[in-house]
Design a protein around this motif. Structure first.
Motif, PDB file in Angstrom:
ATOM      1  N   UNK A 118      13.421   4.495  -3.447  1.00 48.08           N
ATOM      2  CA  UNK A 118      13.543   4.189  -4.870  1.00 48.08           C
ATOM      3  C   UNK A 118      12.209   4.392  -5.593  1.00 48.08           C
ATOM      4  N   UNK A 119      11.122   3.976  -4.965  1.00 51.94           N
ATOM      5  CA  UNK A 119       9.812   4.163  -5.584  1.00 51.94           C
ATOM      6  C   UNK A 119       9.370   5.624  -5.553  1.00 51.94           C
ATOM      7  N   UNK A 120       9.968   6.400  -4.659  1.00 46.73           N
ATOM      8  CA  UNK A 120       9.613   7.806  -4.552  1.00 46.73           C
ATOM      9  C   UNK A 120      10.571   8.742  -5.253  1.00 46.73           C
ATOM     10  N   UNK A 121      11.473   8.179  -6.100  1.00 46.65           N
ATOM     11  CA  UNK A 121      12.442   8.994  -6.848  1.00 46.65           C
ATOM     12  C   UNK A 121      13.340   9.811  -5.919  1.00 46.65           C
ATOM     13  N   UNK A 177       2.641  12.775  -9.575  1.00 45.29           N
ATOM     14  CA  UNK A 177       2.141  14.143  -9.441  1.00 45.29           C
ATOM     15  C   UNK A 177       3.275  15.148  -9.240  1.00 45.29           C
ATOM     16  N   UNK A 178       4.521  14.648  -9.187  1.00 42.95           N
ATOM     17  CA  UNK A 178       5.666  15.540  -9.037  1.00 42.95           C
ATOM     18  C   UNK A 178       6.206  15.623  -7.627  1.00 42.95           C
ATOM     19  N   UNK A 179       5.658  14.835  -6.699  1.00 46.44           N
ATOM     20  CA  UNK A 179       6.139  14.817  -5.315  1.00 46.44           C
ATOM     21  C   UNK A 179       7.111  13.654  -5.138  1.00 46.44           C
ATOM     22  N   UNK A 180       8.360  13.953  -4.850  1.00 45.53           N
ATOM     23  CA  UNK A 180       9.380  12.927  -4.654  1.00 45.53           C
ATOM     24  C   UNK A 180       9.586  12.688  -3.156  1.00 45.53           C
ATOM     25  N   UNK A 181      10.056  11.491  -2.814  1.00 45.94           N
ATOM     26  CA  UNK A 181      10.209  11.116  -1.410  1.00 45.94           C
ATOM     27  C   UNK A 181      11.638  10.660  -1.113  1.00 45.94           C
ATOM     28  N   UNK A 182      12.266  11.299  -0.137  1.00 48.98           N
ATOM     29  CA  UNK A 182      13.537  10.837   0.398  1.00 48.98           C
ATOM     30  C   UNK A 182      13.318  10.405   1.844  1.00 48.98           C
ATOM     31  N   UNK A 183      14.020   9.361   2.268  1.00 51.98           N
ATOM     32  CA  UNK A 183      13.788   8.767   3.584  1.00 51.98           C
ATOM     33  C   UNK A 183      15.082   8.794   4.388  1.00 51.98           C
ATOM     34  N   UNK A 189       0.827  -1.201   0.000  1.00 47.47           N
ATOM     35  CA  UNK A 189       0.000   0.000   0.000  1.00 47.47           C
ATOM     36  C   UNK A 189       0.871   1.265   0.000  1.00 47.47           C
ATOM     37  N   UNK A 190       1.965   1.220   0.770  1.00 42.13           N
ATOM     38  CA  UNK A 190       2.890   2.352   0.789  1.00 42.13           C
ATOM     39  C   UNK A 190       3.500   2.579  -0.584  1.00 42.13           C
ATOM     40  N   UNK A 191       3.919   1.488  -1.229  1.00 46.01           N
ATOM     41  CA  UNK A 191       4.532   1.575  -2.551  1.00 46.01           C
ATOM     42  C   UNK A 191       3.553   2.196  -3.557  1.00 46.01           C
ATOM     43  N   UNK A 192       2.313   1.761  -3.517  1.00 50.00           N
ATOM     44  CA  UNK A 192       1.302   2.291  -4.429  1.00 50.00           C
ATOM     45  C   UNK A 192       1.078   3.781  -4.199  1.00 50.00           C
ATOM     46  N   UNK A 193       0.998   4.178  -2.939  1.00 48.06           N
ATOM     47  CA  UNK A 193       0.765   5.581  -2.617  1.00 48.06           C
ATOM     48  C   UNK A 193       1.941   6.451  -3.061  1.00 48.06           C
ATOM     49  N   UNK A 194       3.154   5.963  -2.818  1.00 45.38           N
ATOM     50  CA  UNK A 194       4.352   6.728  -3.177  1.00 45.38           C
ATOM     51  C   UNK A 194       4.472   6.867  -4.693  1.00 45.38           C
ATOM     52  N   UNK A 195       4.168   5.795  -5.422  1.00 44.18           N
ATOM     53  CA  UNK A 195       4.220   5.869  -6.880  1.00 44.18           C
ATOM     54  C   UNK A 195       3.190   6.857  -7.412  1.00 44.18           C
ATOM     55  N   UNK A 196       2.020   6.881  -6.778  1.00 42.63           N
ATOM     56  CA  UNK A 196       0.968   7.807  -7.203  1.00 42.63           C
ATOM     57  C   UNK A 196       1.406   9.257  -6.969  1.00 42.63           C
ATOM     58  N   UNK A 197       1.999   9.514  -5.825  1.00 43.89           N
ATOM     59  CA  UNK A 197       2.484  10.862  -5.525  1.00 43.89           C
ATOM     60  C   UNK A 197       3.646  11.242  -6.446  1.00 43.89           C
ATOM     61  N   UNK A 198       4.476  10.261  -6.784  1.00 46.09           N
ATOM     62  CA  UNK A 198       5.606  10.512  -7.673  1.00 46.09           C
ATOM     63  C   UNK A 198       5.139  11.031  -9.022  1.00 46.09           C
ATOM     64  N   UNK A 227       9.792   2.478 -17.809  1.00 47.44           N
ATOM     65  CA  UNK A 227      10.548   1.869 -16.714  1.00 47.44           C
ATOM     66  C   UNK A 227      11.118   2.940 -15.795  1.00 47.44           C
ATOM     67  N   UNK A 228      10.867   2.787 -14.512  1.00 40.15           N
ATOM     68  CA  UNK A 228      11.370   3.732 -13.525  1.00 40.15           C
ATOM     69  C   UNK A 228      12.873   3.550 -13.348  1.00 40.15           C
ATOM     70  N   UNK A 229      13.580   4.654 -13.191  1.00 36.04           N
ATOM     71  CA  UNK A 229      15.032   4.600 -12.975  1.00 36.04           C
ATOM     72  C   UNK A 229      15.409   5.643 -11.934  1.00 36.04           C
ATOM     73  N   UNK A 230      16.694   5.966 -11.847  1.00 31.91           N
ATOM     74  CA  UNK A 230      17.164   6.858 -10.796  1.00 31.91           C
ATOM     75  C   UNK A 230      17.004   8.327 -11.132  1.00 31.91           C
TER      76      UNK A 230
END
Length: 243
Positions: A43-46, A19-25, A8-17, A111-114
């Motif tokens: 990685x899923x949040x760019x 929209x232009x919102x990136x995630x660093x942890x 569920x977290x992965x799906x949410x983060x990909x959806x936000x990604x 394909x998602x990359x870095x």
């Protein structure tokens, strides 16, 4: 609070990604640290993942590399190295096990990359076996004319979904590792140590004396706090790795 299941977290983060919102942890403290989950989320949040365990690490991630972390200049960045089969017998990329893509994915924009941040730099080391009739000739007859390889870079601008392609020939002269730049020798030492920790090579294949020799030019100059900490870590763990 909110989604806690990994999927569920992965799906949410990909959806936000999208929209232009990136995630660093960033991880702090002890006792509840999950490196694998942090890496997957980032990685899923760019974004990037880091564990802040010392003041030096905080300064490195949150000050020195802040631009690379917070300001994205290119997304879905992919590198591909095409070696000249007339000169190269075999090759092997060292590391990047969790970032590798199939060759066919290089041209696939879905394909998602870095991501590449402002001031960001990436180091990749390859082990290359050259074609020659003797080891001596392999170091002499390489780059008089064409290059050994072509480096291909595919990237998207932050506001685009279509990638652009750059191709650069890898020109240069072949030289012994001991004659390479200080930065290159340091990178080789870090990679060699990582391979020892992973068990990819044995201490007899990468002796600690060689690691220290590779680090010597940097340590003899003006090492920063991070390099000094790495050198100290290698010294402390040498008896454990040797067994």
């Amino acid at each position: 609070v909110g989604a806690s299941d990994d999927a569920a977290l992965k799906t949410m983060i990909e959806r936000k990604r999208e929209s232009g919102v990136f995630l660093s942890v960033f991880g702090f403290g002890q006792g509840n640290y999950n490196d694998q989950l942090m890496q997957a989320l980032a990685q899923n949040g760019n974004g990037v993942a880091a564990y802040i365990d010392t003041l030096n690490e905080a300064r490195k991630v949150l000050v020195k590399e802040a631009g690379a972390t917070l300001v994205t200049v290119a997304k879905d960045v992919k590198f591909q190295v095409a070696f000249d089969t007339d000169k190269v017998e075999s090759y092997r990329l060292i590391g990047y096990k969790n970032r590798r893509l199939a060759a066919r994915d290089f041209d696939d924009d879905t394909k998602d990359a870095g991501e590449l941040g402002a001031g960001h730099s990436v180091t990749a080391l390859y082990e290359v076996r050259l074609k020659s009739s003797s080891p001596e000739q392999s170091l002499l007859s390489l780059v008089k004319e064409s290059s050994l390889a072509t480096v291909k870079l595919r990237y998207k601008t932050p506001d685009s979904d279509k990638s652009e392609l750059l191709e650069v020939p890898a020109n240069g002269k072949t030289k012994a590792l001991s004659q390479s730049s200080r930065d290159h020798q340091w990178a080789a030492a870090v990679v060699g140590y990582g391979m020892l920790l992973e068990g990819d090579i044995r201490p007899t294949e990468m002796p600690f004396d060689k690691l220290y020799a590779l680090m010597k030019p940097t340590m003899a100059a003006e090492p920063d706090a991070y390099q000094s900490e790495f050198y100290s870590m290698v010294k402390k763990t040498e008896p454990l790795i040797k067994g």
